[in-house]
Design an enzyme around this catalytic site. Sequence first.
Site, short mmCIF file in Angstrom:
data_model
loop_
_atom_site.label_atom_id
_atom_site.label_comp_id
_atom_site.label_asym_id
_atom_site.label_seq_id
_atom_site.Cartn_x
_atom_site.Cartn_y
_atom_site.Cartn_z
N GLU A 1 95.66 19.67 56.95
CA GLU A 1 95.04 19.34 55.58
C GLU A 1 95.36 20.55 54.71
O GLU A 1 95.54 20.55 53.73
CB GLU A 1 93.69 18.86 55.65
CG GLU A 1 93.42 18.51 54.15
CD GLU A 1 92.07 17.84 53.80
OE1 GLU A 1 91.65 17.08 55.07
OE2 GLU A 1 91.60 17.61 52.68
N THR B 1 84.12 4.13 55.01
CA THR B 1 85.49 3.88 55.13
C THR B 1 86.25 2.87 54.44
O THR B 1 85.73 1.61 54.17
CB THR B 1 85.69 3.90 56.54
OG1 THR B 1 87.25 3.61 56.87
CG2 THR B 1 85.02 2.59 57.28
N GLU B 2 87.65 2.98 53.87
CA GLU B 2 88.16 2.02 53.62
C GLU B 2 88.62 0.90 54.49
O GLU B 2 88.70 -0.46 54.22
CB GLU B 2 89.49 2.63 53.34
CG GLU B 2 90.62 1.74 52.47
CD GLU B 2 91.79 2.57 52.08
OE1 GLU B 2 91.61 3.74 51.06
OE2 GLU B 2 92.86 2.40 52.43
N GLN C 1 92.41 13.83 46.05
CA GLN C 1 91.98 12.54 46.11
C GLN C 1 90.62 12.40 45.93
O GLN C 1 89.68 13.21 46.61
CB GLN C 1 92.39 11.89 47.59
CG GLN C 1 92.04 10.45 47.70
CD GLN C 1 92.96 10.05 48.77
OE1 GLN C 1 92.53 10.11 49.88
NE2 GLN C 1 93.99 9.40 48.47
N ARG D 1 94.11 4.34 46.79
CA ARG D 1 92.90 4.80 46.38
C ARG D 1 92.83 5.24 45.02
O ARG D 1 91.82 4.86 44.38
CB ARG D 1 92.47 6.01 47.41
CG ARG D 1 92.09 5.61 48.58
CD ARG D 1 92.02 6.75 49.69
NE ARG D 1 91.71 6.04 51.04
CZ ARG D 1 91.70 6.73 52.07
NH1 ARG D 1 91.70 8.12 52.13
NH2 ARG D 1 91.34 6.16 53.17
N LEU E 1 81.07 9.20 53.43
CA LEU E 1 82.23 8.19 53.26
C LEU E 1 81.87 6.88 53.84
O LEU E 1 81.12 6.68 54.87
CB LEU E 1 83.34 8.99 54.02
CG LEU E 1 84.52 7.83 54.00
CD1 LEU E 1 85.20 8.18 52.56
CD2 LEU E 1 85.51 8.25 55.17
N HIS F 1 87.82 13.95 48.50
CA HIS F 1 87.88 13.52 49.62
C HIS F 1 88.83 14.45 50.33
O HIS F 1 88.70 14.59 51.63
CB HIS F 1 88.20 11.87 49.79
CG HIS F 1 88.31 11.29 51.06
ND1 HIS F 1 87.48 11.55 51.99
CD2 HIS F 1 89.46 10.71 51.62
CE1 HIS F 1 87.72 10.84 53.25
NE2 HIS F 1 89.16 10.55 52.89
N GLY G 1 91.67 27.54 63.54
CA GLY G 1 91.41 25.97 63.35
C GLY G 1 91.27 25.15 64.55
O GLY G 1 92.60 25.01 65.20
N ALA G 2 90.33 24.40 65.15
CA ALA G 2 90.41 23.64 66.17
C ALA G 2 90.04 22.08 65.60
O ALA G 2 89.35 21.48 66.64
CB ALA G 2 89.13 24.29 67.15
N GLY H 1 95.20 21.89 64.59
CA GLY H 1 95.14 23.08 65.61
C GLY H 1 95.28 22.67 67.07
O GLY H 1 95.98 23.36 67.63
N PHE I 1 94.97 -1.30 55.57
CA PHE I 1 94.31 -0.36 54.83
C PHE I 1 95.07 -0.27 53.33
O PHE I 1 95.89 -0.97 53.20
CB PHE I 1 94.80 0.94 55.73
CG PHE I 1 93.45 1.82 56.07
CD1 PHE I 1 92.58 1.17 56.78
CD2 PHE I 1 93.22 3.25 55.81
CE1 PHE I 1 91.23 1.78 57.28
CE2 PHE I 1 92.29 3.80 56.10
CZ PHE I 1 91.46 3.11 56.94
N ARG J 1 97.36 10.28 48.66
CA ARG J 1 97.63 9.93 50.03
C ARG J 1 97.05 8.62 50.31
O ARG J 1 96.15 8.18 50.08
CB ARG J 1 96.62 11.16 51.09
CG ARG J 1 96.75 10.67 52.41
CD ARG J 1 96.16 11.71 53.33
NE ARG J 1 94.42 11.66 53.30
CZ ARG J 1 93.63 10.78 53.84
NH1 ARG J 1 94.12 9.99 54.62
NH2 ARG J 1 92.29 11.08 53.87
N SER K 1 96.65 10.88 57.07
CA SER K 1 96.16 11.91 57.21
C SER K 1 96.01 12.53 58.71
O SER K 1 96.47 13.49 59.09
CB SER K 1 95.00 12.62 56.38
OG SER K 1 94.56 13.61 56.62
N LEU K 2 95.42 11.52 59.38
CA LEU K 2 95.20 11.84 60.83
C LEU K 2 96.63 11.92 61.36
O LEU K 2 97.15 12.83 62.49
CB LEU K 2 94.30 10.68 61.56
CG LEU K 2 92.81 10.75 60.92
CD1 LEU K 2 92.37 9.58 61.95
CD2 LEU K 2 92.22 12.06 61.51
N HIS L 1 87.85 9.53 46.84
CA HIS L 1 87.85 8.34 47.56
C HIS L 1 86.85 7.34 46.93
O HIS L 1 85.91 7.87 46.28
CB HIS L 1 87.16 8.44 49.12
CG HIS L 1 87.24 7.37 50.11
ND1 HIS L 1 86.63 6.14 49.77
CD2 HIS L 1 88.17 7.42 51.07
CE1 HIS L 1 87.16 5.74 50.98
NE2 HIS L 1 87.92 6.14 51.69
#
Length: 554
Positions: free
Chosen positions: A362, A242-243, A228, A274, A240, A338, A10-11, A15, A115, A373, A378-379, A230
């Site tokens: 994730e 965004t929130e 989740q 959410r 998406l 989401h 995973g990149a 990762g 947020f 979440r 998450s980021l 969204h």
Amino acid sequence: MKVHDLVIVGAGLAGMRAALAALEAHPHLDVAILSKVHPVRSHSVAAQGGINAALGEQDSWEAHAFDTAKGGQYLGDQDAIEALCREAPDAILDLERLGVIFSRDEQGRIAQRPFGGSGAVRTCYAADRTGHAILHALYEQLLKRQVCVYEEWYVTSLIVEEGHCRGVIAWDLVRGGLHPVVGKATLLAAGGSGRVFSTSTNAVINTGDGMALAYRAGASLEDMEFVQFHPTTLKGTGILITEGARGEGAYLLNTLGDRFMARYAPDQMELAPRSTVSLAIGREILEGRGMDGCILLDLRHLGRAKIQERLPQIRQLAIEFAGVDPVESPIPVQPGAHYQMGGVKATQWGETELSGLYAAGECACVSVHGANRLGGNSLLETIVFGRRAGLRAAESLRGVAPRAISDHTLRAEERRIGRLMDHRGPERAWQVRDDLGRVMSLNLGIFRTKESMTEALGQVRALQVRAAQVSLQDRGKVFNTDLIQALELQSLVDIAETIVAGALAREESRGAHYRSDFPARNDAAWLKHSLARRTPQGPSLSYIPVTITRFPPK
Ligand SMILES: Cc1cc2nc3c(=O)[nH]c(=O)nc-3n(C[C@H](O)[C@H](O)[C@H](O)COP(=O)(O)OP(=O)(O)OC[C@H]3O[C@@H](n4cnc5c(N)ncnc54)[C@H](O)[C@@H]3O)c2cc1C
């Protein structure tokens, strides 16, 4: 055979951060990353709204931890939540040093926006393209350090010998052919599984491969029932919105022109967690105050200049994919799958139940998000726990000598792919995938019941049988996307089964898991993590306690 010290699958952000951490600590390590797509096409690139950290003078990591525990309805492990929030400010400054260009406020500091579910203004951002900004900066660092990247290599299985993970078997998409990629340690950072559902914000590549690889190798998946939804995805597309749009002040309206969140969350309104907002939207639609399965997101009062500066991508997406310019009209939106709160059971340092195997991002469940979440966490998780997992995996290599592996796993995979290539029949992978998405969205969406989920379980098992019988139209070796779809389908049906099994067993409502037949949260019986382990009869479930440190469940 390819041989490295550390092999990362995973990149995406997790990762890449793991690879950089391993190299920062041990510059001579031989680190390799495999990715089924070019690294900067990983789903992290699509993250819009931002990344959380308590940077402001009015804020503290403890407040961030409290919001995270509460937003996750106390199912998150609080020792891990504390680590996430304590390390967040440094993680952001590290990113900045690595070259990420964050948006700025008038004083020139890193700007932050409100947020959902957050008691403070805590989300750092780069306009509405935050994932793009971070992923590209990290990729430049990988290039600088000349990390070996196997670009467009699809990992089909883990090599496990004597109970230890010794690398992976991967299919080279460009040239065709299976290869062992051997490592003294292996780290899964293979992202989410949102494509189990038909309405989804996730990239088409988010098929839960990492979770499925670990599950098949005998590791447990944790809290898989918590998916989740969204609240705001663009009508009919799942794209998406965004929130961050609500963070900047956008309203949610029903067809009566009513800001209905006043009835569901009068204090937090559109910025409630959410799960609360998605449930409210679901109710409005069910009770006839929606339109074509949608409600409206109104940005008009923000004005053209602010929309252009803070939410340019949202505006462009709404114009191109819904024919609506948010400067002039409200955007029709609906909830969509989401984020997978569950994943491969992992410690705060990325260790899984399988020796030699680490997981982060994730695809892992550390667990910091609990039952729901918070946006922007998450980021942060990919950066904080990607770094930690990379460090721990690198440390584990000290003094470990390379070992030869048997060709048993390779031969087994060659036979499996051979059978798939040779099979003739009417079943096509995309048909089964479409049917799976429909079954899951219909029966395991925002509202769940015993009946809907029992129905889904039967159907998912039938789809597993169909998935094993798909036939390929393309039998060539070069860029055989037909083959990759068939392999991804195997991941999707396995992951779907763990979601349904966990959700059917959990007789309560908590966060993103809402059961109309058990509408209340039940801490006495269900304040615990579910673990799904693979058996020939399907997932076998067990439960472990939640770690509570400073925030008793309320
Ligand atoms: C549209 C969207 C917007 C979002 N916005 C935000 C936001 O603003 N803030 C926030 O905190 N979170 C956000 N999220 C969530 C967040 O972006 C993700 O959870 C996070 O980026 C996941 O990162 P990752 O590194 O774990 O995985 P990913 O970035 O998904 O990367 C997975 C990697 O694994 C590789 N891979 C997978 N399977 C295989 C295989 N079989 N073989 C080889 N390689 C494989 C892929 O090629 C890819 O490189 C958003 C998510 C979406 C979908």
